[in-house]
Design an enzyme around this catalytic site. Sequence first.
Site, PDB file in Angstrom:
ATOM      1  N   LEU A   1       0.837  -1.201   0.000  1.00  0.00           N
ATOM      2  CA  LEU A   1       0.000   0.000   0.000  1.00  0.00           C
ATOM      3  C   LEU A   1       0.879   1.261   0.000  1.00  0.00           C
ATOM      4  O   LEU A   1       0.713   2.145  -0.833  1.00  0.00           O
ATOM      5  CB  LEU A   1      -0.914  -0.015   1.242  1.00  0.00           C
ATOM      6  CG  LEU A   1      -1.668   1.264   1.561  1.00  0.00           C
ATOM      7  CD1 LEU A   1      -2.644   1.613   0.443  1.00  0.00           C
ATOM      8  CD2 LEU A   1      -2.434   1.133   2.882  1.00  0.00           C
TER       9      LEU A   1
ATOM     10  N   GLN B   1      19.176   0.372  29.691  1.00  0.00           N
ATOM     11  CA  GLN B   1      19.764   1.099  30.831  1.00  0.00           C
ATOM     12  C   GLN B   1      20.216   0.115  31.916  1.00  0.00           C
ATOM     13  O   GLN B   1      21.294   0.239  32.486  1.00  0.00           O
ATOM     14  CB  GLN B   1      18.716   2.086  31.387  1.00  0.00           C
ATOM     15  CG  GLN B   1      19.299   3.157  32.271  1.00  0.00           C
ATOM     16  CD  GLN B   1      20.227   4.091  31.496  1.00  0.00           C
ATOM     17  OE1 GLN B   1      20.168   4.173  30.282  1.00  0.00           O
ATOM     18  NE2 GLN B   1      21.118   4.752  32.209  1.00  0.00           N
TER      19      GLN B   1
ATOM     20  N   GLU C   1       1.351  -0.058  10.882  1.00  0.00           N
ATOM     21  CA  GLU C   1      -0.060  -0.312  11.277  1.00  0.00           C
ATOM     22  C   GLU C   1      -0.691   0.946  11.868  1.00  0.00           C
ATOM     23  O   GLU C   1      -1.498   0.865  12.793  1.00  0.00           O
ATOM     24  CB  GLU C   1      -0.162  -1.466  12.284  1.00  0.00           C
ATOM     25  CG  GLU C   1       0.093  -2.837  11.731  1.00  0.00           C
ATOM     26  CD  GLU C   1      -1.081  -3.417  10.938  1.00  0.00           C
ATOM     27  OE1 GLU C   1      -2.206  -2.951  11.119  1.00  0.00           O
ATOM     28  OE2 GLU C   1      -0.834  -4.324  10.118  1.00  0.00           O
TER      29      GLU C   1
HETATM   30  C1  LIG Z   1       9.940  -1.634   8.452  1.00  0.00           C
HETATM   31  C2  LIG Z   1       8.637  -1.207   7.832  1.00  0.00           C
HETATM   32  C3  LIG Z   1       7.828  -2.155   7.217  1.00  0.00           C
HETATM   33  C4  LIG Z   1       6.625  -1.782   6.609  1.00  0.00           C
HETATM   34  N1  LIG Z   1       5.867  -2.718   5.964  1.00  0.00           N
HETATM   35  C5  LIG Z   1       4.837  -2.299   5.165  1.00  0.00           C
HETATM   36  C6  LIG Z   1       4.151  -3.232   4.306  1.00  0.00           C
HETATM   37  O1  LIG Z   1       4.414  -4.438   4.307  1.00  0.00           O
HETATM   38  N2  LIG Z   1       3.193  -2.734   3.468  1.00  0.00           N
HETATM   39  C7  LIG Z   1       2.835  -1.415   3.438  1.00  0.00           C
HETATM   40  O2  LIG Z   1       1.970  -1.045   2.654  1.00  0.00           O
HETATM   41  N3  LIG Z   1       3.452  -0.520   4.281  1.00  0.00           N
HETATM   42  C8  LIG Z   1       4.439  -0.929   5.112  1.00  0.00           C
HETATM   43  N4  LIG Z   1       5.093  -0.020   5.936  1.00  0.00           N
HETATM   44  C9  LIG Z   1       4.690   1.374   5.891  1.00  0.00           C
HETATM   45  C10 LIG Z   1       4.089   1.933   7.177  1.00  0.00           C
HETATM   46  O3  LIG Z   1       2.757   1.508   7.310  1.00  0.00           O
HETATM   47  C11 LIG Z   1       4.254   3.460   7.103  1.00  0.00           C
HETATM   48  O4  LIG Z   1       5.617   3.731   7.369  1.00  0.00           O
HETATM   49  C12 LIG Z   1       3.354   4.209   8.066  1.00  0.00           C
HETATM   50  O5  LIG Z   1       2.021   4.131   7.663  1.00  0.00           O
HETATM   51  C13 LIG Z   1       3.751   5.692   8.186  1.00  0.00           C
HETATM   52  O6  LIG Z   1       3.888   6.279   6.936  1.00  0.00           O
HETATM   53  P1  LIG Z   1       5.221   7.116   6.596  1.00  0.00           P
HETATM   54  O7  LIG Z   1       6.392   6.316   7.018  1.00  0.00           O
HETATM   55  O8  LIG Z   1       5.133   7.545   5.197  1.00  0.00           O
HETATM   56  O9  LIG Z   1       5.188   8.374   7.548  1.00  0.00           O
HETATM   57  P2  LIG Z   1       4.335   9.725   7.282  1.00  0.00           P
HETATM   58  O10 LIG Z   1       2.930   9.383   6.977  1.00  0.00           O
HETATM   59  O11 LIG Z   1       5.095  10.575   6.337  1.00  0.00           O
HETATM   60  O12 LIG Z   1       4.398  10.373   8.718  1.00  0.00           O
HETATM   61  C14 LIG Z   1       5.543  11.106   9.183  1.00  0.00           C
HETATM   62  C15 LIG Z   1       5.195  11.652  10.570  1.00  0.00           C
HETATM   63  O13 LIG Z   1       4.082  12.558  10.464  1.00  0.00           O
HETATM   64  C16 LIG Z   1       3.066  12.131  11.348  1.00  0.00           C
HETATM   65  N5  LIG Z   1       1.747  12.398  10.791  1.00  0.00           N
HETATM   66  C17 LIG Z   1       1.273  12.127   9.539  1.00  0.00           C
HETATM   67  N6  LIG Z   1      -0.023  12.473   9.446  1.00  0.00           N
HETATM   68  C18 LIG Z   1      -0.397  12.964  10.650  1.00  0.00           C
HETATM   69  C19 LIG Z   1      -1.610  13.478  11.206  1.00  0.00           C
HETATM   70  N7  LIG Z   1      -2.747  13.536  10.475  1.00  0.00           N
HETATM   71  N8  LIG Z   1      -1.615  13.903  12.489  1.00  0.00           N
HETATM   72  C20 LIG Z   1      -0.484  13.819  13.240  1.00  0.00           C
HETATM   73  N9  LIG Z   1       0.696  13.358  12.780  1.00  0.00           N
HETATM   74  C21 LIG Z   1       0.741  12.923  11.505  1.00  0.00           C
HETATM   75  C22 LIG Z   1       3.267  10.636  11.512  1.00  0.00           C
HETATM   76  O14 LIG Z   1       2.664  10.145  12.695  1.00  0.00           O
HETATM   77  C23 LIG Z   1       4.790  10.549  11.547  1.00  0.00           C
HETATM   78  O15 LIG Z   1       5.251  10.857  12.836  1.00  0.00           O
HETATM   79  C24 LIG Z   1       6.256  -0.408   6.616  1.00  0.00           C
HETATM   80  C25 LIG Z   1       7.059   0.537   7.269  1.00  0.00           C
HETATM   81  C26 LIG Z   1       8.235   0.158   7.863  1.00  0.00           C
HETATM   82  C27 LIG Z   1       9.096   1.206   8.533  1.00  0.00           C
END
Ligand SMILES: Cc1cc2nc3c(=O)[nH]c(=O)nc-3n(C[C@H](O)[C@H](O)[C@H](O)COP(=O)(O)OP(=O)(O)OC[C@H]3O[C@@H](n4cnc5c(N)ncnc54)[C@H](O)[C@@H]3O)c2cc1C
Length: 388
Positions: free
Chosen positions: A125, A339, A366
């Site tokens: 996704l 720690q 998630e």
């Molecule tokens: C190791 C790993 C494995 C993963 N595996 C999968 C997978 O198998 N399939 C898949 O589809 N995805 C996967 N993901 C993706 C994961 O679901 C996303 O990283 C997650 O949804 C956050 O998106 P982002 O990293 O783009 O952060 P962003 O959405 O860019 O967020 C950056 C920061 O802004 C904050 N933020 C964003 N919107 C808001 C809001 N409305 N209010 C307050 N704060 C906000 C977030 O909380 C975060 O602190 C994986 C991620 C990792 C790191």
Amino acid sequence: MLDFTPSNEQVMLIDSVRAFIEKEIRPHEDRIEELGYVPEELEKDIRRKSIEAGLYLRHLPEEWGGLGLDHVTQTLLTFEFAQASSGLTVCTGGPTYILTKCRGEQVERYLNPALRGERAEAFALTEPDAGSDARNIKTRAVKDGKHWVINGRKHFISEGDLADFFIVMCVTGEDETPRGKQKRITSFLVDKGTPGFDVRKMEAVCTRGYNPTDLTFDNVRVHESQILGEEGQGFDLANEWLYAGRIAMAAYCVGQTRRVLAMTNDWAASRKAFGQTISRFQGVSFKIADVATELRAAELMTLNAAWKLDQGTCTRLDTSTCKLFASEMLGRATDHAVQIFGGMGLMMELPIQRYWRDARVHRIWEGTSEIQRHIISRDLLRPHEQNA
Ligand SMILES: Cc1cc2nc3c(=O)[nH]c(=O)nc-3n(C[C@H](O)[C@H](O)[C@H](O)COP(=O)(O)OP(=O)(O)OC[C@H]3O[C@@H](n4cnc5c(N)ncnc54)[C@H](O)[C@@H]3O)c2cc1C
């Protein structure tokens, strides 16, 4: 009154999971940490043994050959599986629930081989410009006769290195909704090796062996029979799995905290400073008390959400609160553990640094902690705002 004391049947299942982990998983953990991936022959071996032990389809209903366990029992088993390397334990479990939506020829091509442990899938996704804001994905599929042509990019896709095919969420149009225009999102089943589809490994500091990958789609042609569910139903499919996924994630954090606490107790009770074990210092023992207290709360919250899912009364508030609390608890528990281990907590020769590194991702995937707080606060405040 709710009573989560395991039944005899649950105790037998928990014991068989513990025995499986000690025999089939634990001996390979250090090697996976060093390698950073799970060798194919080991992956196949663990899958086969999990099938033989009757654990592979533990999360699925009986109609797909699963154990037909309720969510409380599944949660109790996740508490156990979480205590071992995620790169290896993921090989012990069969396909995601979403794949049971396969219909027609998809059943023989994707679902049945996945149920038999012959093929594995990954769920795609997230994109570089759309993570939390998942409805903003840009990967697009355009209809061309009986085919669809996919262009775009996904990243962070777990297990893409081990997967044989991918459930890929694509934009296939736009719909008018009461909340304005909304992208129409559709799930496609895309085989690794399809021309124009490239899978590249990404390097993460956490969950070694359970690796994120970067996917590019350059005019990837898939047949219309590769749509999973109906066109435009991509999010409906994913949302069916959402509650169980968040509860499983909370259970995972509970299991990891149990393991970290056990290792920390052993260390504190044997490490000596100033002529006594460090467990005699309140600066150390009170940290342990705090972790144990939070762990009890997280266990009960998670089991309660699972029980409500079994009763059909689970809400977003139930799943978001337990995912938020358990993932943040694990962060605090692993930080206290490092720690208490002192410098040895940061050395590669002890596993505690691995739990500390691995803990971090649970506050991000998630649904990040901020997104969970957003859901919780909106669900609590909306009725007050409407009545004001
Ligand atoms: C190791 C790993 C494995 C993963 N595996 C999968 C997978 O198998 N399939 C898949 O589809 N995805 C996967 N993901 C993706 C994961 O679901 C996303 O990283 C997650 O949804 C956050 O998106 P982002 O990293 O783009 O952060 P962003 O959405 O860019 O967020 C950056 C920061 O802004 C904050 N933020 C964003 N919107 C808001 C809001 N409305 N209010 C307050 N704060 C906000 C977030 O909380 C975060 O602190 C994986 C991620 C990792 C790191």
